[in-house]
Design a protein around this motif. Structure first.
Motif, short mmCIF file in Angstrom:
data_model
loop_
_atom_site.label_atom_id
_atom_site.label_comp_id
_atom_site.label_asym_id
_atom_site.label_seq_id
_atom_site.Cartn_x
_atom_site.Cartn_y
_atom_site.Cartn_z
N UNK A 154 10.44 31.99 52.87
CA UNK A 154 10.16 33.34 53.38
C UNK A 154 11.34 33.87 54.21
N UNK A 155 11.49 35.18 54.14
CA UNK A 155 12.45 35.88 55.00
C UNK A 155 11.69 37.04 55.63
N UNK A 156 11.77 37.13 56.95
CA UNK A 156 11.15 38.22 57.69
C UNK A 156 12.29 39.02 58.31
N UNK A 186 15.61 38.51 80.96
CA UNK A 186 15.86 38.05 82.33
C UNK A 186 16.93 36.95 82.30
N UNK A 187 17.57 36.73 83.45
CA UNK A 187 18.46 35.58 83.55
C UNK A 187 18.36 34.99 84.94
N UNK A 188 18.79 33.75 85.05
CA UNK A 188 18.64 32.99 86.28
C UNK A 188 17.58 31.92 86.04
N UNK A 189 17.33 31.10 87.05
CA UNK A 189 16.34 30.07 86.85
C UNK A 189 16.25 29.10 88.01
N UNK A 190 15.75 27.92 87.70
CA UNK A 190 15.47 26.87 88.67
C UNK A 190 16.64 25.88 88.70
N UNK A 191 17.00 25.41 89.89
CA UNK A 191 18.09 24.45 90.03
C UNK A 191 17.83 23.19 89.21
N UNK A 192 18.89 22.61 88.67
CA UNK A 192 18.87 21.36 87.91
C UNK A 192 18.09 21.46 86.60
N UNK A 193 17.93 22.65 86.08
CA UNK A 193 17.30 22.85 84.77
C UNK A 193 18.13 23.83 83.96
N UNK A 194 18.03 23.71 82.64
CA UNK A 194 18.66 24.70 81.78
C UNK A 194 17.73 25.92 81.77
N UNK A 195 18.20 27.05 82.25
CA UNK A 195 17.31 28.21 82.30
C UNK A 195 17.01 28.77 80.91
N UNK A 196 15.78 29.10 80.70
CA UNK A 196 15.33 29.71 79.46
C UNK A 196 14.94 31.15 79.74
N UNK A 197 14.87 31.94 78.69
CA UNK A 197 14.46 33.33 78.81
C UNK A 197 13.60 33.69 77.62
N UNK A 198 12.81 34.73 77.79
CA UNK A 198 12.03 35.31 76.70
C UNK A 198 12.24 36.81 76.76
N UNK A 199 12.57 37.40 75.63
CA UNK A 199 12.69 38.84 75.54
C UNK A 199 11.72 39.32 74.47
N UNK A 200 10.99 40.40 74.77
CA UNK A 200 10.08 40.99 73.81
C UNK A 200 10.61 42.38 73.46
N UNK A 201 10.89 42.56 72.17
CA UNK A 201 11.50 43.80 71.72
C UNK A 201 10.59 44.52 70.72
N UNK A 202 10.42 45.83 70.87
CA UNK A 202 9.57 46.58 69.94
C UNK A 202 10.28 46.75 68.59
N UNK A 203 9.47 46.77 67.53
CA UNK A 203 9.98 47.01 66.19
C UNK A 203 9.90 48.48 65.86
N UNK A 204 10.80 48.92 65.01
CA UNK A 204 10.71 50.23 64.36
C UNK A 204 9.94 49.96 63.07
N UNK A 205 8.72 50.40 62.98
CA UNK A 205 7.90 50.12 61.80
C UNK A 205 7.30 48.73 61.88
N UNK A 206 7.29 48.05 60.75
CA UNK A 206 6.69 46.71 60.70
C UNK A 206 7.67 45.74 60.07
N UNK A 207 7.45 44.43 60.24
CA UNK A 207 8.34 43.46 59.62
C UNK A 207 8.21 43.50 58.10
N UNK A 208 9.31 43.24 57.43
CA UNK A 208 9.35 43.17 55.98
C UNK A 208 9.40 41.68 55.60
N UNK A 210 16.65 38.96 61.51
CA UNK A 210 16.22 38.24 60.32
C UNK A 210 15.78 36.84 60.71
N UNK A 211 14.53 36.54 60.42
CA UNK A 211 13.91 35.25 60.72
C UNK A 211 13.62 34.59 59.37
N UNK A 212 14.21 33.43 59.13
CA UNK A 212 14.01 32.74 57.85
C UNK A 212 13.35 31.39 58.07
N UNK A 213 12.35 31.15 57.24
CA UNK A 213 11.70 29.85 57.16
C UNK A 213 11.71 29.48 55.68
#
Length: 133
Positions: A95-97, A107-129, A89-92
Motif C-alpha cells: 500500500x501507498x498512502x 514542539x521541541x525540547x525535552x527531559x534531561x538524559x533522554x532523546x527528546x521526541x515530538x509529535x506534530x499533527x497536520x491537517x490534510x487538504x482533502x483525504x488520503x489517497x 507519502x506513507x508506504x507499507x
C-alpha cells in the motif's frame, strides 16, 4: 458470511517521505485520523438539535525523534516549511498512502538524559489517497 483474514501493518516495514525527502529513520508513529465535519443550526421551538454532517476532515500525526542539528532533519524541515502545502507519502508493504498536508512545526525540547521526541499533527487538504493491492 465469509471469514476475513488479517495482515496487520508493521511499522518497522513502513517508510515516510515529505515530497522527495525520506524521513523513515526519524519516525516512530504515523497516524491518519478522520473526524466528522459537523455543523449545527439553531433549532425551531419544536425541533431537536440535530448535527448536519458536512463531510470528513483528516489529519496526520507524525511521531519522531527531535533533531535541530542535522541540516534537513524533520524538526528543521517542519520549522522551515511551516504554512506550506506538501505531499506526505506513507508506504507499507502492498500500500501507498499519499496526502497533501499543511506543514506545521512541532514542539521541541525535552527531559534531561533522554532523546527528546515530538509529535506534530497536520491537517490534510482533502483525504488520503490509498493505492496498492
Amino acid at each position: 458470511m465469509s471469514a476475513i483474514g488479517l495482515a496487520p501493518i508493521r511499522m518497522r516495514e513502513a517508510t515516510l517521505a515529505i515530497e522527495a525527502d525520506d524521513y523513515t529513520t526519524s519516525i516512530n508513529q504515523v497516524i491518519f485520523t478522520p473526524q466528522a465535519d459537523a455543523a449545527w443550526e439553531r433549532p425551531l421551538a419544536t425541533e431537536d438539535f440535530a448535527p448536519y454532517v458536512l463531510g470528513v476532515k483528516w489529519s496526520v500525526a507524525l511521531g519522531f525523534a527531535q533533531d535541530l542539528t542535522t541540516p534537513g532533519s524533520l524538526s528543521t524541515y517542519l520549522i522551515e516549511h511551516a504554512g506550506q502545502q506538501k505531499v506526505v507519502t506513507f508506504e507499507i508493504p502492498g500500500r501507498v498512502v499519499a496526502a497533501s498536508v499543511l506543514i506545521l512545526p512541532a514542539q521541541f525540547g525535552g527531559v534531561a538524559n533522554q532523546i527528546p521526541a515530538a509529535v506534530v499533527t497536520m491537517p490534510l487538504y482533502g483525504q488520503p489517497n490509498i493505492t496498492g493491492v
